[in-house]
Every structure is written in C-alpha cells, then in structure tokens.
Design a protein around this motif. Structure first.
Motif, PDB file in Angstrom:
ATOM      1  N   SER A  10       0.825  -1.209   0.000  1.00 48.14           N
ATOM      2  CA  SER A  10       0.000   0.000   0.000  1.00 48.14           C
ATOM      3  C   SER A  10       0.858   1.258   0.000  1.00 48.14           C
ATOM      4  CB  SER A  10      -0.887  -0.006   1.254  1.00 48.14           C
ATOM      5  OG  SER A  10      -1.533   1.228   1.414  1.00 48.14           O
ATOM      6  N   GLU A  12      -0.741   4.033   0.988  1.00 48.03           N
ATOM      7  CA  GLU A  12      -1.464   4.828   1.982  1.00 48.03           C
ATOM      8  C   GLU A  12      -1.224   4.362   3.422  1.00 48.03           C
ATOM      9  OE1 GLU A  12      -5.947   6.588   2.736  1.00 48.03           O
ATOM     10  OE2 GLU A  12      -5.554   5.345   0.997  1.00 48.03           O
ATOM     11  N   TYR A  13      -0.962   3.089   3.626  1.00 46.34           N
ATOM     12  CA  TYR A  13      -0.853   2.540   4.978  1.00 46.34           C
ATOM     13  C   TYR A  13       0.520   1.914   5.209  1.00 46.34           C
ATOM     14  CZ  TYR A  13      -5.848   2.872   4.196  1.00 46.34           C
ATOM     15  OH  TYR A  13      -7.097   3.329   3.870  1.00 46.34           O
ATOM     16  N   ASN A  32      -1.306   5.114   8.574  1.00 44.61           N
ATOM     17  CA  ASN A  32       0.045   5.538   8.229  1.00 44.61           C
ATOM     18  C   ASN A  32       0.612   6.265   9.445  1.00 44.61           C
ATOM     19  OD1 ASN A  32       2.268   7.223   7.308  1.00 44.61           O
ATOM     20  ND2 ASN A  32       1.648   6.604   5.252  1.00 44.61           N
ATOM     21  N   LYS A  39      -5.240  13.115  10.700  1.00 44.53           N
ATOM     22  CA  LYS A  39      -6.503  12.812  10.026  1.00 44.53           C
ATOM     23  C   LYS A  39      -7.678  13.024  10.964  1.00 44.53           C
ATOM     24  CE  LYS A  39      -5.257   9.571   6.450  1.00 44.53           C
ATOM     25  NZ  LYS A  39      -5.525   8.288   5.866  1.00 44.53           N
TER      26      LYS A  39
END
Length: 67
Positions: A10, A12-13, A32, A39
C-alpha cells in the motif's frame, strides 16, 4: 495475500493492528504512522476473508464501530 503484504504494498498505509472479527471477516485497523493525529474522520479497516483483503466501506465501518 496476508495483511502484512497488503500493508507493505500500500502507498497509503504502513501499520496495522488486529481489531477482532466482524461476521466472516477478520478486521484490522490500518493507518500511516507519519499521519497519526493529522486525520480527522473515521478509522480505516481492512477486512480479511481467507486470502481476500479489501477496505471496509463507510457503512461497514459504522457497523464495525457499533454505530
């Protein structure tokens, strides 16, 4: 594919933690580390059913959270 491979591939993570089970899925919280605290919103969950892994949609996330 394993959850470890999913997160590694990934963009994103980069972290995951097992949250438990929901229906037929094993649920993992994914995030992440660099973005921790930045976020605002709902957590992201990866749903694992055997070899298949996918991200939970908004409705599934709400149900997993018990809302």
């Amino acid at each position: 594919m394993t959850i470890r491979e999913f997160v590694k591939r990934s963009i994103e993570y980069d972290h995951y933690r097992k949250r438990g089970t929901w229906g037929k899925y094993t649920v993992y919280y994914v995030w992440n580390k660099a973005w921790e605290g930045a976020k605002i919103g709902y957590p992201h969950f990866a749903l694992v059913d055997g070899e298949n892994i996918r991200l939970a949609n908004h409705n599934e996330t709400m149900k997993i959270m018990g809302l």
